[in-house]
Design a protein around this motif. Structure first.
Motif, short mmCIF file in Angstrom:
data_model
loop_
_atom_site.label_atom_id
_atom_site.label_comp_id
_atom_site.label_asym_id
_atom_site.label_seq_id
_atom_site.Cartn_x
_atom_site.Cartn_y
_atom_site.Cartn_z
N GLY A 1 -5.58 2.15 -2.36
CA GLY A 1 -4.76 0.91 -2.35
C GLY A 1 -3.74 1.04 -2.86
O GLY A 1 -3.55 1.96 -3.91
N ASN A 2 -2.75 0.06 -3.04
CA ASN A 2 -1.68 0.02 -3.92
C ASN A 2 -1.93 -0.65 -5.39
O ASN A 2 -3.44 -1.11 -5.39
CB ASN A 2 -0.80 -1.17 -3.24
N VAL A 3 -1.16 -0.40 -6.35
CA VAL A 3 -1.55 -1.07 -7.48
C VAL A 3 -1.80 -2.62 -7.26
O VAL A 3 -1.01 -3.00 -6.47
CB VAL A 3 -0.64 -0.99 -8.73
N VAL B 1 9.73 1.03 -7.58
CA VAL B 1 8.69 2.03 -7.66
C VAL B 1 7.54 1.43 -6.73
O VAL B 1 7.22 -0.02 -6.61
CB VAL B 1 8.28 2.66 -8.87
N HIS B 2 6.88 2.34 -6.15
CA HIS B 2 5.65 1.90 -5.14
C HIS B 2 4.62 3.02 -5.41
O HIS B 2 4.69 4.27 -4.97
CB HIS B 2 6.25 2.11 -3.68
N PHE B 3 3.58 2.36 -6.00
CA PHE B 3 2.59 3.36 -6.34
C PHE B 3 1.11 3.05 -6.00
O PHE B 3 0.72 1.84 -5.76
CB PHE B 3 2.09 3.14 -7.93
N HIS B 4 0.49 4.03 -5.36
CA HIS B 4 -0.82 3.66 -4.80
C HIS B 4 -1.88 4.37 -5.88
O HIS B 4 -1.67 5.39 -6.75
CB HIS B 4 -1.25 4.50 -3.68
N ASN B 5 -3.02 3.63 -6.23
CA ASN B 5 -3.83 3.87 -7.28
C ASN B 5 -5.01 4.83 -7.01
O ASN B 5 -6.06 4.96 -7.56
CB ASN B 5 -4.32 2.72 -7.76
N ARG C 1 2.00 -6.56 4.28
CA ARG C 1 2.24 -5.13 5.14
C ARG C 1 1.41 -4.02 4.64
O ARG C 1 0.53 -3.59 5.29
CB ARG C 1 3.75 -4.86 5.11
N ASP C 2 1.84 -3.40 3.62
CA ASP C 2 1.17 -2.23 3.27
C ASP C 2 -0.61 -2.52 2.79
O ASP C 2 -1.13 -1.66 3.16
CB ASP C 2 1.82 -1.62 1.87
N GLY C 3 -0.44 -3.53 2.24
CA GLY C 3 -1.91 -4.28 1.92
C GLY C 3 -3.04 -3.90 3.30
O GLY C 3 -4.04 -3.57 3.18
ZN ZN Z 1 2.18 2.31 0.38
#
Ligand code: ZN
Length: 302
Positions: A248-250, A206-210, A14-16
């Protein structure tokens, strides 16, 4: 410090993928989900039920659900923004958990969902209620918890107040998202601790973008402060169509490498994740952001 075990949620399908311009075949999305399961993932955000005009990559949500493997040991999560999305997700019969989103600022909530921040809290509570009425579970993520692409700094008190309001609906967890990747470990530590103190009966994800390279440090800080679930995306893909500058996400494999080497079990198999990264890179026709998959295995395999 910290626990010896955490849970991870795979968000690559999804997020990816949602911000990718090239439409990915439904079959490849299913294959990605199957690879995540084979690597040990037991909670996967498989798609989102949003307006296909706004997010064309997610237009095949129902088809993805039809193709999901029959696994009663895996929780399939569908992201939804409103009651209409919730109804679509529940109608598939394949979504185990609805993921709702509330956004910390009015400007971002308008861009993301066409409503105010308070309106997004009400919508999320309604989605959680709909999931429960259907015999499923609901969870919620507070978007832009660590900074807003339009309004800049976000007051921690605002995020805590939202968590308290959202808790009334009985979500199985509350997620704190750094949607645009501006957070730092001290800030993460403080906010996770404040939310834990305000709603101690509800687990924190938790939801982190890098975007600015702070993702892994933030994961570590969050776990130390009491977060028990980490979102991550195979290959480190990800982004938000409504948040300028989100990267992008971690990456799942980078988080798993860090945690497993540090003695925190994730339940995931690193070599299977690295293979999944390489496979997904071929589909996307580029090298993905995740770093561990570019490096030689360590320690050396016997
Ligand atoms: Zn996200």
């Amino acid at each position: 410090m910290g626990p010896d075990q955490i849970e991870m949620v795979e968000v690559a399908p999804r997020d990816g993928l949602q911000n990718e311009k090239t439409l990915i075949e439904t079959a490849d999305k299913i294959a990605l989900i199957e690879r995540a399961i084979a690597a040990g993932s037991r909670r996967i955000e498989v798609t989102s039920f949003v307006n296909p005009k706004a997010v064309p990559q997610m237009a095949d949500a129902e088809a993805v659900c039809e193709g999901l493997p029959e696994r009663n040991d895996v929780t399939f999560i569908g992201l939804v923004m409103n009651a209409r999305g919730a109804t679509r997700a529940l109608a598939t019969g394949r979504i185990d958990q609805l993921g709702a989103v509330a956004v910390s600022t009015d400007s971002f909530a308008m861009a993301n969902q066409g409503q105010t921040s308070d309106g997004s809290v009400d919508a999320a509570k309604q989605i959680i209620a709909l999931s429960q009425a259907a015999g499923k579970t609901g969870q919620v993520t507070i978007g832009a918890s660590f900074g807003c692409p339009f309004e800049g700094e976000v007051a921690q008190d605002r995020v805590v107040a939202m968590a308290v309001a959202l808790a009334e609906a009985g979500p199985v967890e509350i997620g704190l998202a750094d949607t645009i990747g501006v957070g730092n470990p001290a800030q993460v530590s403080a906010l996770v601790a404040k939310v834990r103190a305000a709603v101690p009966h509800i687990p924190v994800r938790v939801h982190f973008h890098n975007t600015r390279g702070t993702g892994l440090a933030n994961v570590w800080a969050a776990i130390a402060a009491g977060a028990v679930t980490i979102d991550a995306s195979i290959g480190g893909l990800g982004g938000c169509p409504f948040a300028p500058g989100a990267a992008g996400n971690v990456s799942t494999e980078d988080v798993v490498y860090m945690l497993e080497r540090a003695g925190v079990r994730t339940g995931l198999d690193l070599s299977a994740l690295v293979s999944a990264n390489h496979w997904l890179g071929e589909i996307m026709q580029r090298t993905l952001p995740g770093m561990v998959a570019k490096a030689p295995p360590f320690p050396k395999q016997a």
